[in-house]
Design a protein around this motif. Structure first.
Motif, PDB file in Angstrom:
ATOM      1  N   UNK A   1     -56.152-108.628  72.968  1.00  0.00           N
ATOM      2  CA  UNK A   1     -55.015-109.560  72.972  1.00  0.00           C
ATOM      3  C   UNK A   1     -53.908-109.155  71.996  1.00  0.00           C
ATOM      4  N   UNK A   2     -54.140-108.110  71.248  1.00  0.00           N
ATOM      5  CA  UNK A   2     -53.144-107.727  70.229  1.00  0.00           C
ATOM      6  C   UNK A   2     -51.850-107.257  70.910  1.00  0.00           C
ATOM      7  N   UNK A   3     -50.698-107.650  70.353  1.00  0.00           N
ATOM      8  CA  UNK A   3     -49.428-107.305  71.018  1.00  0.00           C
ATOM      9  C   UNK A   3     -49.158-105.807  71.172  1.00  0.00           C
ATOM     10  N   UNK A   4     -49.848-104.969  70.402  1.00  0.00           N
ATOM     11  CA  UNK A   4     -49.622-103.524  70.546  1.00  0.00           C
ATOM     12  C   UNK A   4     -50.804-102.807  71.207  1.00  0.00           C
ATOM     13  N   UNK A   5     -51.643-103.577  71.874  1.00  0.00           N
ATOM     14  CA  UNK A   5     -52.759-102.960  72.607  1.00  0.00           C
ATOM     15  C   UNK A   5     -52.522-103.163  74.102  1.00  0.00           C
TER      16      UNK A   5
ATOM     17  N   UNK B   1     -49.878 -99.369  72.615  1.00  0.00           N
ATOM     18  CA  UNK B   1     -48.589 -99.212  73.298  1.00  0.00           C
ATOM     19  C   UNK B   1     -47.491 -99.908  72.495  1.00  0.00           C
ATOM     20  N   UNK B   2     -46.281 -99.400  72.636  1.00  0.00           N
ATOM     21  CA  UNK B   2     -45.150-100.002  71.930  1.00  0.00           C
ATOM     22  C   UNK B   2     -44.760-101.319  72.592  1.00  0.00           C
ATOM     23  N   UNK B   3     -45.038-101.418  73.904  1.00  0.00           N
ATOM     24  CA  UNK B   3     -44.706-102.647  74.633  1.00  0.00           C
ATOM     25  C   UNK B   3     -45.749-102.898  75.725  1.00  0.00           C
ATOM     26  N   UNK B   4     -46.419-104.031  75.616  1.00  0.00           N
ATOM     27  CA  UNK B   4     -47.504-104.340  76.562  1.00  0.00           C
ATOM     28  C   UNK B   4     -47.014-104.542  77.980  1.00  0.00           C
TER      29      UNK B   4
ATOM     30  N   UNK C   1     -45.720-101.105  79.197  1.00  0.00           N
ATOM     31  CA  UNK C   1     -46.683-100.035  78.877  1.00  0.00           C
ATOM     32  C   UNK C   1     -45.996 -98.849  78.191  1.00  0.00           C
ATOM     33  N   UNK C   2     -44.840 -99.124  77.602  1.00  0.00           N
ATOM     34  CA  UNK C   2     -44.119 -98.046  76.916  1.00  0.00           C
ATOM     35  C   UNK C   2     -44.969 -97.510  75.762  1.00  0.00           C
ATOM     36  N   UNK C   3     -44.989 -96.166  75.666  1.00  0.00           N
ATOM     37  CA  UNK C   3     -45.790 -95.546  74.615  1.00  0.00           C
ATOM     38  C   UNK C   3     -45.016 -95.536  73.296  1.00  0.00           C
TER      39      UNK C   3
END
Ligand SMILES: Cc1ncc(COP(=O)(O)O)c(C=O)c1O
Length: 455
Positions: free
Chosen positions: A366-370, A385-388, A391-393
């Protein structure tokens, strides 16, 4: 002995003379990494007495924990009896017994065992076996089918059938060509699809390749259930069975590389078992000695083996071997490793831990960067990920996976990422409290590494 030297002195000597594998040495030379002196169960202890959970089983090899008396005693006892005697044209009891035991637990049909010392060598042997199998039967088949994101070791043949851009691109001019099929990486489907069409399309790509090269493919080489070094990419249920069926239907050989997945890592002794797949050739390594000594093996069916039976002048011999092939001390460690599996009912006791780990991972998912959490048994990949949503890396310069691993160390865990995939792969013997601690350290380390970054 290290006890006579301070950590600083050891670091200075390391920096002066050592070249570490898969390690950007420019970074290493400016770092103060721990120097590990001892291991006890799931814990590694450095020269300053700091204790760390071995979160990646010392590169996925440790099974029953460090310093297990059964394995240590077997090594010591064998070292007193016979340290080494060549396996080329001679034999010895430990390797004979180990071969018998491996055949007894391997998927059906695998009944010949060829020993080497590491996973890459086991794969090289598998490739030579497959090529020679066809040659010995009068067919020239030189093509191998590999899977995108696959990893099979670092020797040139193993790299040729591997396909991880980051590791393999440098060596491209040295490699032989393969037919590459897409990886069933449904989180980032290479075909731009989503599950289940990603799964089906990836498998049918194999059908297409084998139809085009019907008489040319020596073997299809796959990692069963999970592509390890590619980023702990867990294939959808049934994918391995589909691939095996397609290979079978086209009459080519199937090489299953269980170097990472074997010896309980995915919850069963071998990953193949979970989809009733019986390969023609199987490679094992890493956990074969419980993580104590370097040993690997390539197992083959009677059909493969029989193709090598001919008078010597026909040159159907498998021309491959190493100075230390079948080393008796490593074989004794492997026998002891299998004995511990039985004595401690390791696989039975593993199942509750797998479920506990699944629950523990929920807050991480649930983490915002996972972006994705993938688990098979005690094999876990946490994709940062930089954005869930998109899916931006993360930008590569942030080295986010490495940052998380670095943040874990002072908290008491050693983890090693694959790019921005944080890997957790503790020894199968890890106890529940230590497992809870490992996951909690991982979450805290993700928090620390991503602090201040806007999603
Ligand atoms: C699936 C697989 N095959 C082969 C290898 C190579 O094994 P080794 O490092 O012992 O050469 C690895 C190593 O990670 C692996 O994951």
């Amino acid at each position: 002995m290290s006890r006579d030297r301070t950590t600083d002195a050891l670091r200075a000597a390391d920096r002066a003379n050592v070249w570490h594998p898969f390690t950007p040495m420019s970074v290493w030379l400016g770092e103060d990494a721990p120097i590990i002196e001892r291991g006890e169960g799931s814990i590694l202890i450095d020269t300053d007495g700091n204790r760390y959970i071995d979160g990646v089983s010392s590169l996925w090899v440790n099974v029953h924990g460090h310093s297990h008396p059964t394995i240590v005693d077997a090594i010591v006892s064998q070292a007193r009896t016979l340290q080494h005697s060549t396996f080329l044209g001679l034999s010895h009891p430990p390797a004979i017994e180990l071969a018998e035991r491996l055949v007894a637990i391997a998927p059906p049909g695998l009944e010949r065992v060829f020993f080497s010392e590491n996973g890459a060598a086991a794969v090289e042997v598998a490739l030579k076996m497959a090529f020679s199998f066809w040659r010995n039967r009068g067919e020239q088949r030189t093509r191998f089918v590999s899977v995108q994101n696959g990893y099979h070791g670092d020797t040139i043949g193993a790299v040729s059938v591997g396909a991880i851009e980051r590791f393999h691109e440098t060596y491209r001019p040295l490699l032989f060509e393969t037919s590459q099929i897409p990886s069933p990486y449904c989180y980032r489907c290479p075909l731009g699809l989503t599950y289940p069409s990603c799964d089906i399309a990836c498998a049918s790509a194999l059908d297409d390749v084998l139809t085009r090269h019907e008489d040319d493919v020596a073997a299809v080489v796959v990692e069963p259930l999970v592509q390890g070094a590619g980023g702990i990419i867990a294939a959808p249920d049934g994918h391995l069975a589909r691939v095996a069926e397609i290979a079978r239907r086209h009459g080519t050989l199937l090489i299953v590389d269980e170097v990472a997945t074997g010896f309980g890592r995915t919850g069963t002794m071998f990953a193949c078992e979970q989809e009733d797949v019986a390969p023609d050739i199987m490679t094992v390594g890493k956990g074969i000695t419980g993580g104590y000594l370097p040993l690997s093996a390539t197992l083959a069916t009677a059909e493969v083996f029989d193709a090598f039976l001919a008078p010597p002048e026909e040159h159907r011999t498998l021309y491959h071997g190493h100075s230390y092939s079948g080393n008796p001390i490593t074989a004794a460690a492997a026998i002891a490793n299998l004995a511990v599996f039985e004595e401690e009912r390791t696989l039975e006791r593993l199942q509750p831990k797998v479920e506990i780990l699944r629950m523990l991972l929920k807050p991480i998912a649930d983490h915002p960067f996972v972006g994705d959490v993938r688990q098979r048994g005690l094999m876990v990949g946490i994709e940062l990920v930089a954005n869930r949503n998109t899916k931006r890396e993360f930008d590569e310069s942030l080295q986010m996976g490495a940052r998380v691993a670095r943040a874990a160390r002072p908290r008491g865990a050693i983890i090693r990422p694959l790019g921005d995939v944080v890997v957790l792969m503790p020894p199968l013997s890890i106890d529940e409290d230590t497992l809870v601690k490992l996951v909690s350290i991982t979450l805290d380390s993700i928090e620390e590494a991503t602090a201040g970054i806007e999603p």
